[in-house]
Scaffold this motif. Structure first.
Motif, mmCIF file in Angstrom:
data_model
loop_
_atom_site.group_PDB
_atom_site.id
_atom_site.type_symbol
_atom_site.label_atom_id
_atom_site.label_comp_id
_atom_site.label_asym_id
_atom_site.label_seq_id
_atom_site.Cartn_x
_atom_site.Cartn_y
_atom_site.Cartn_z
ATOM 1 N N PRO A 273 -18.166 -103.363 150.695
ATOM 2 C CA PRO A 273 -17.789 -101.975 150.954
ATOM 3 C C PRO A 273 -17.538 -101.155 149.701
ATOM 4 N N SER A 274 -17.193 -101.815 148.593
ATOM 5 C CA SER A 274 -16.913 -101.078 147.352
ATOM 6 C C SER A 274 -18.128 -100.973 146.440
ATOM 7 N N TYR B 99 -17.090 -96.625 151.695
ATOM 8 C CA TYR B 99 -15.947 -95.779 152.057
ATOM 9 C C TYR B 99 -16.242 -94.308 151.760
ATOM 10 N N ARG C 230 -8.692 -88.153 152.350
ATOM 11 C CA ARG C 230 -9.224 -89.211 151.489
ATOM 12 C C ARG C 230 -8.133 -89.858 150.636
ATOM 13 N N TRP D 128 -7.694 -94.326 154.772
ATOM 14 C CA TRP D 128 -9.092 -94.237 155.162
ATOM 15 C C TRP D 128 -9.809 -95.581 154.993
ATOM 16 N N LYS D 129 -9.601 -96.243 153.872
ATOM 17 C CA LYS D 129 -10.226 -97.552 153.679
ATOM 18 C C LYS D 129 -9.747 -98.540 154.721
ATOM 19 N N VAL E 97 -11.609 -97.883 157.970
ATOM 20 C CA VAL E 97 -12.986 -98.391 157.919
ATOM 21 C C VAL E 97 -12.989 -99.907 158.099
ATOM 22 N N ARG E 98 -12.021 -100.578 157.487
ATOM 23 C CA ARG E 98 -11.950 -102.039 157.633
ATOM 24 C C ARG E 98 -11.628 -102.440 159.070
#
Length: 271
Positions: A35-36, A46, A60, A72-73, A76-77
């Motif tokens: 993801p990064s 992200y 954000r 936010w991260k 998403v996870r």
């Protein structure tokens, strides 16, 4: 045309809304990614999803209290975890998110519906035959969704001993496509109920709404409903009922995102 996104707050989309865009973003990266990692356009997963939802800088940068982690991260996870539980994502090795065979099929269904609406990914190529076929499939899904809601409303009235009202429920869309709604139904007291049906085979929550539909919704207020029918043609049909969408938009429970613009020539441009 405007795309409608259902929000549980003014700042963030729902977890379920993130799932298909996450699959779409991974597909652009060959079906797997950390993801990064930065993709073809220099953005992490992200960041790309934050851009997709047009998140504000405040959203954000929002952190989870006492942890300092990005909200936010984290969202998403969680969306990724839900996809993994459904068997739509795999973890071939630590930290890598990979679309499964089932996930590719879900994504294909969602992309077909998006294509029919003219909603294309960056750098995507769609030939006219594929586009036409997607539109035909979308029309079939729309028809099936309206029939489902029609039967649902009739059965609801009949189960409450209101057979006479049930006999009056009908698909207005077969008579007048400019009506601004699809089904005319009734409350138990005999008052009219105006229902616009938004259907999809996938369980993705976005849908589109026209100016005409918004104008009709404003006119009828609490008597105007959107029935969001998901899973059409599958064994897991799910209906979300949204009453008075104009009010929900004003309260920011529904977010409108423009997808098409009407263009007029300015007076300085010669015809």
């Amino acid at each position: 045309m405007r795309k409608v996104v259902i929000h549980h707050s003014a700042m963030f989309p729902k977890y379920s809304e993130i799932q298909i865009p996450l699959l779409r973003e991974l597909s652009k990266r060959g079906g797997r990614s950390k993801p990064s990692e930065r993709g073809p356009h220099g953005r992490t997963v992200y960041e790309a999803l934050a851009d997709y939802f047009d998140l504000s800088e405040e959203a954000r940068n929002t952190e989870i209290p006492a942890s300092g982690r990005s909200k936010w991260k984290n969202m998403v996870r969680w969306a990724r975890n839900d996809l993994k539980k459904k068997g739509h994502l795999n973890s071939p090795r630590h930290g890598v998110w990979e679309i499964s065979e089932r996930g590719w099929q879900v994504l294909e269904n969602a992309k077909s519906e998006a294509t029919a609406r003219g909603d294309f990914d960056e750098d995507e190529e769609i030939d006219p035959e594929t586009f036409k076929k997607s539109q035909e499939i979308a029309e079939e899904i729309g028809e099936a969704g309206e029939e489902y809601v029609l039967s649902y409303e009739i059965q609801e009235l009949k189960s409450n001993g209101l057979a006479e009202l049930a006999d009056r429920v009908h698909r207005v869309s077969l008579e007048n496509v400019a009506a601004g709604f699809d089904i005319l139904s009734y409350y138990s007291n005999g008052d009219e109920k105006y229902i616009e049906v938004k259907s999809s085979k996938s369980h993705y929550t976005d849908f589109e709404i026209t100016i005409n539909e918004l104008r009709t919704a404003k006119q009828h207020g609490d008597d105007y409903w959107i029935y969001r029918v998901k899973g059409v043609g599958t064994e897991s049909v799910d209906v979300t009922k949204l009453r008075n969408p104009v009010k929900l938009i004003e309260e920011e429970d529904l977010l409108l995102q423009p997808t098409k613009f009407r263009v007029s020539l300015g007076e300085e441009i010669e015809e």
